[in-house]
Design an enzyme around this catalytic site. Structure first.
Site, PDB file in Angstrom:
ATOM      1  N   ASP A 191      -4.225   3.812   2.533  1.00  0.00           N
ATOM      2  CA  ASP A 191      -5.658   3.512   2.661  1.00  0.00           C
ATOM      3  C   ASP A 191      -5.921   2.029   2.945  1.00  0.00           C
ATOM      4  OD1 ASP A 191      -5.142   2.321   0.248  1.00  0.00           O
ATOM      5  OD2 ASP A 191      -6.699   3.367  -0.884  1.00  0.00           O
ATOM      6  N   ASP A 206      -1.377  -1.045  -4.006  1.00  0.00           N
ATOM      7  CA  ASP A 206      -1.585  -0.206  -5.191  1.00  0.00           C
ATOM      8  C   ASP A 206      -0.298  -0.101  -6.008  1.00  0.00           C
ATOM      9  OD1 ASP A 206       0.031   1.775  -3.860  1.00  0.00           O
ATOM     10  OD2 ASP A 206      -1.737   2.271  -2.663  1.00  0.00           O
ATOM     11  N   ASN A 228      -0.322   4.530  -0.270  1.00  0.00           N
ATOM     12  CA  ASN A 228      -0.937   5.786   0.192  1.00  0.00           C
ATOM     13  C   ASN A 228      -1.679   5.663   1.521  1.00  0.00           C
ATOM     14  OD1 ASN A 228      -3.148   4.341  -0.593  1.00  0.00           O
ATOM     15  ND2 ASN A 228      -4.146   6.020  -1.688  1.00  0.00           N
ATOM     16  N   ASP A 266      -3.766  -8.971 -17.090  1.00  0.00           N
ATOM     17  CA  ASP A 266      -4.764 -10.037 -17.028  1.00  0.00           C
ATOM     18  C   ASP A 266      -5.914  -9.625 -17.946  1.00  0.00           C
ATOM     19  OD1 ASP A 266      -6.235 -12.312 -15.973  1.00  0.00           O
ATOM     20  OD2 ASP A 266      -5.068 -12.064 -14.139  1.00  0.00           O
ATOM     21  N   ASP A 291       0.849  -1.194   0.000  1.00  0.00           N
ATOM     22  CA  ASP A 291       0.000   0.000   0.000  1.00  0.00           C
ATOM     23  C   ASP A 291       0.887   1.248   0.000  1.00  0.00           C
ATOM     24  OD1 ASP A 291      -1.877   1.954   0.383  1.00  0.00           O
ATOM     25  OD2 ASP A 291      -2.269   1.448   2.492  1.00  0.00           O
ATOM     26  N   HIS A 345      -2.747 -16.871  -7.199  1.00  0.00           N
ATOM     27  CA  HIS A 345      -3.763 -16.300  -6.314  1.00  0.00           C
ATOM     28  C   HIS A 345      -4.981 -17.215  -6.160  1.00  0.00           C
ATOM     29  CE1 HIS A 345      -5.190 -15.674 -10.296  1.00  0.00           C
ATOM     30  NE2 HIS A 345      -6.355 -15.250  -9.860  1.00  0.00           N
ATOM     31  N   ASP A 346      -5.018 -18.332  -6.870  1.00  0.00           N
ATOM     32  CA  ASP A 346      -6.180 -19.221  -6.807  1.00  0.00           C
ATOM     33  C   ASP A 346      -5.958 -20.460  -5.953  1.00  0.00           C
ATOM     34  OD1 ASP A 346      -7.926 -17.699  -8.347  1.00  0.00           O
ATOM     35  OD2 ASP A 346      -7.204 -18.556 -10.225  1.00  0.00           O
ATOM     36  N   GLU A 378      -5.215 -19.414 -19.249  1.00  0.00           N
ATOM     37  CA  GLU A 378      -5.595 -20.199 -18.082  1.00  0.00           C
ATOM     38  C   GLU A 378      -6.561 -21.273 -18.561  1.00  0.00           C
ATOM     39  OE1 GLU A 378      -7.661 -19.926 -13.699  1.00  0.00           O
ATOM     40  OE2 GLU A 378      -8.464 -18.776 -15.357  1.00  0.00           O
ATOM     41  N   ASP A 410      -7.716 -15.036 -18.745  1.00  0.00           N
ATOM     42  CA  ASP A 410      -8.509 -15.687 -17.708  1.00  0.00           C
ATOM     43  C   ASP A 410      -9.521 -16.679 -18.304  1.00  0.00           C
ATOM     44  OD1 ASP A 410      -9.202 -15.425 -14.742  1.00  0.00           O
ATOM     45  OD2 ASP A 410     -11.164 -15.092 -15.634  1.00  0.00           O
TER      46      ASP A 410
END
Ligand code: GLC
Ligand code: CA
Length: 550
Positions: free
Chosen positions: A26, A30, A24, A99, A22, A327-328, A254, A200
């Site tokens: 929040d 990012d 910034n 992606d 991150d 990530h899956d 994929e 994807d």
């Protein structure tokens, strides 16, 4: 333009932006954060980055539900931060892959909003059907994420197909206008300077005409009528011919449920160049059946069969994509390795795939040996797939399964340091930080020569320095062993022997015929190795060694 296949020399790194860094405060990762870590990526030896979706999205599936394909989400820094990252990567000699998620959009995409209202030319952008005369759903297909694959739309008074979440309506790729939109998207990003796409679930884009009921598949009902559908090759060739052909870019598909034979229909190098590499799932099924949610005990033999099948079937005809995490899926040390022997098994797992033939991908945090996150309640999971998975089980059994199977296990913030929130954010993180960050973090590993991070750096550098890893033949030894994975790579000039123990138990290893350990050079290992006198040794827990003849 000539297709130079530059990706064959590369090692890629996947960034899942929400949890990377991150910039910034929040609480959300990012591109400002990514900018600060470009030198980190370069120091790993990375040649390219694949970004999971960065586009504006309501976030029903963490960005895989796209509301605008030609912009970057404001929370990720918008176009300006994206350009800075793209330049920063290119200046360092690294590439950037986007992606491309075009099997479906978000229901908040303007196309869908207009399609619901039958505003032309969007009326047929999606797959709309009335109810059957008896009032039932248009067919019996299941959604892969929630319930049945059809949702009713009150405005349009019809059902739309969603193979994933309700908020992810499937596009109607049979409509030439939709294909034109896809080509515009490809061109937009390529003209901006990106180097390729990870596509994807691209094997799902052509549904069988008539959308017939599926009377065969017990789970994921319908998949046989849309995976590798009748016109998928035609569409991919159209994208190649009309756009991709004009750029020296890479395309990665994929592909759930793909065999090597089927994969060759897409990636055969003497063919149409539809796709350069495939993300297959067979190597991720050594401890489960088809999906992480149907677990079975880890079997090294099953893993080795999958590794070797892909190495041999594609050899000389196509090119493999090598990976153990994304990530899956849950973290690989927690699956195929051992959290007790975290560093040693992490190093062994790295070696098990980094010296195969193909282009390796590393998922953020894999290089640090991050492990599965295990919350105390099912309610703490964020991911739509996880939240809907196995609702049939009693709570305690379900929690135990999610600990093992949820992809949220691999989506917790990157562990940069032992500062609060693992140095990921100065604010409140959008998602729980794995409490083990005090022990497992990048800062601690950078300065430790024995760390997993430094081992990855070493292994990547080694891989790049050896022609045999890029182009040597592959041969597996001791296929029947349930404890050792041993393979050799060979060219005229070089022979590499890779030894991986998948157990904490001692195993006596004898070099295969034709290899004499004392005559070879030890290139890499995860334990100190004394002088080797014979061609046999007893392994330490999760020991790995890489030897070379020159
Ligand atoms: C792919 C993505 C996954 C996503 C799904 C639907 O499998 O990798 O994260 O949920 O497609 O877009
Ligand atoms: Ca932020």
């Amino acid at each position: 333009m000539q297709h130079t296949r530059w990706y064959k020399d590369g090692v890629f790194y996947q960034i899942w932006p929400r949890s990377f860094l991150d910039g910034n405060g929040d609480g959300i990762g990012d591109l400002w954060g990514v900018c600060k870590k470009l030198d980190y990526l370069q120091s790993l030896g990375i040649d390219g980055v694949w970004f999971s979706p960065l586009y504006p999205s309501p976030g029903a599936d963490c960005g895989y539900d796209i509301a605008d394909y030609m912009d970057i989400a404001p929370e990720y820094g918008g176009m300006e931060a994206f350009r800075a990252v793209l330049d920063g990567l290119h200046r360092r000699g690294m590439r950037l892959i986007m992606d491309l998620v075009v099997n479906h959009t978000s229901d908040e995409h303007v196309w869908f909003q207009k399609s619901r209202r039958r505003i032309e030319p969007y009326t047929d952008y999606y797959i709309w059907r009335p109810a059957k005369p008896d009032g039932s759903l248009p067919n019996n297909w299941d959604s892969l994420f929630e319930g049945k694959a059809w949702a009713w739309d009150d405005l349009r008074q019809e059902y739309y197909l969603h193979l994933f979440a309700v908020k992810q309506p499937d596009l109607n790729m049979d409509n030439p206008r939709v294909r034109t939109e896809v080509k515009k998207i490809l061109k937009f990003w390529l003209d901006l300077g990106v180097d390729g796409f990870r596509e994807d679930v691209i094997t799902f884009i052509s549904k069988k005409p008539g959308l017939p009921d599926d009377r065969l598949s017990p789970a994921s009902r319908g998949i046989r009528h849309y995976n590798h559908g009748p016109r998928v090759h035609e569409y991919l060739q159209e994208f190649r011919r009309d756009v991709l052909e004009n750029y020296d870019c890479v395309t990665i598909a994929e592909a759930p449920l793909v065999s090597p034979g089927r994969a060759l229909e897409y990636v055969r190098e003497s063919g149409m160049n539809e796709i350069d590499m495939m993300i297959q799932f067979q190597t991720m099924c050594a401890d489960c059946l088809f999906t992480d949610y149907i677990p079975r005990p880890f079997s090294l033999r099953r893993l080795k069969r999958a590794f070797t099948r892909w190495q041999t079937a594609l050899d000389g005809q196509g090119w493999n994509l090598l990976y153990l995490e994304n990530h899956d899926h849950p973290r690989i040390i927690s699956r195929y390795g051992s959290e007790q022997y975290r560093v040693q098994s992490g190093k062994m797992l790295a070696v098990s795939y980094l010296f195969q033939k193909g282009t390796p991908f590393i998922y953020q945090g894999q290089e640090l040996g991050m492990t599965n996150w295990r919350p105390d309640s099912c309610e703490r999971y964020e991911d739509v797939q996880t939240r809907n998975a196995r609702r049939d089980l009693p709570e305690d059994k379900r929690l135990a399964l999610l600990h093992r199977a949820s992809r949220d296990s691999a989506r917790t913030p990157m562990q940069w340091s032992d500062a609060p929130n693992a140095g990921f954010t100065s604010g409140t993180p959008w998602f729980t930080v794995n409490p083990n960050y005090r022990e497992i973090n990048a800062a601690a590993q950078i300065s430790d020569p024995g760390s997993l991070l430094n081992f990855y750096r070493q292994a990547i550098a080694l891989r790049k320095s050896l022609a045999v890893v890029r182009c040597g033949s592959y041969r597996e030894y001791f296929r029947a062993s349930a404890r050792l994975y041993v393979y050799a790579r060979e060219t005229r000039e070089q022979r590499l022997l890779v030894i991986c123990s998948f157990t904490e138990k001692p195993v006596r290893f004898h070099a295969p015929a034709g290899f004499s350990l004392p005559d070879m050079k030890l290139l890499l290992s995860n334990y100190p190795v004394g002088r080797v006198t014979g061609s046999s040794f007893v392994t330490q827990p999760y020991e790995t060694r890489v030897y070379l003849y020159e």
